[in-house]
Design a protein around this motif. Structure first.
Motif, PDB file in Angstrom:
ATOM      1  N   GLN A  31      77.498  68.741   9.790  1.00 56.96           N
ATOM      2  CA  GLN A  31      76.244  68.755  10.546  1.00 56.96           C
ATOM      3  C   GLN A  31      76.153  67.480  11.365  1.00 56.96           C
ATOM      4  O   GLN A  31      76.527  66.401  10.894  1.00 56.96           O
ATOM      5  CB  GLN A  31      75.043  68.867   9.622  1.00 56.96           C
ATOM      6  N   ASN A  34      72.792  66.734  16.890  1.00 58.48           N
ATOM      7  CA  ASN A  34      72.377  67.721  17.882  1.00 58.48           C
ATOM      8  C   ASN A  34      73.594  68.502  18.369  1.00 58.48           C
ATOM      9  O   ASN A  34      74.721  68.242  17.952  1.00 58.48           O
ATOM     10  CB  ASN A  34      71.663  67.031  19.053  1.00 58.48           C
ATOM     11  N   ASN A  63      73.703  72.367  15.708  1.00 60.79           N
ATOM     12  CA  ASN A  63      74.311  71.107  15.271  1.00 60.79           C
ATOM     13  C   ASN A  63      75.276  71.284  14.113  1.00 60.79           C
ATOM     14  O   ASN A  63      75.748  70.311  13.543  1.00 60.79           O
ATOM     15  CB  ASN A  63      73.226  70.098  14.882  1.00 60.79           C
TER      16      ASN A  63
END
Length: 96
Positions: A31, A34, A63
């Motif tokens: 992750q 963005n 993301n």
């Protein structure tokens, strides 16, 4: 390239945090802050994958990046997959 057996795979996975073996492939996900950051990492991985002539199965939603590695010609996981996984880890570590 020789397909690895499960014992060999699990032994190699000890050196890769966050990776797991299932469905004849090794998998992980990352992750990012963005989409732009996730996509930037994907581009870096793509250049390395092309250089190694070994390409991931992957998906990206906003993301999150999900990656699966398997050597299709061998019908499962080989050293090529672990080589690319280590390269991917290096890219991720360099970005942190």
């Amino acid at each position: 390239m020789k397909k690895m057996n499960e014992e060999e795979i699990y032994k190699k996975l000890e050196d890769l945090q966050g990776w797991e073996f299932k469905d004849d492939a090794i998998h992980t996900s990352f992750q990012f802050e963005n989409f732009k950051e996730a996509f930037s990492v994907m581009v870096r991985i793509a250049f390395e994958a092309e250089a190694q002539d070994h390409h991931p199965d992957w998906s990206n939603v906003y993301n999150e990046l999900q990656i699966s590695l398997s050597t299709h010609d061998a019908g499962g996981v080989t050293e090529k997959d672990f080589s690319l996984a280590k390269t991917i880890e290096g890219i991720i570590d360099a970005g942190e």
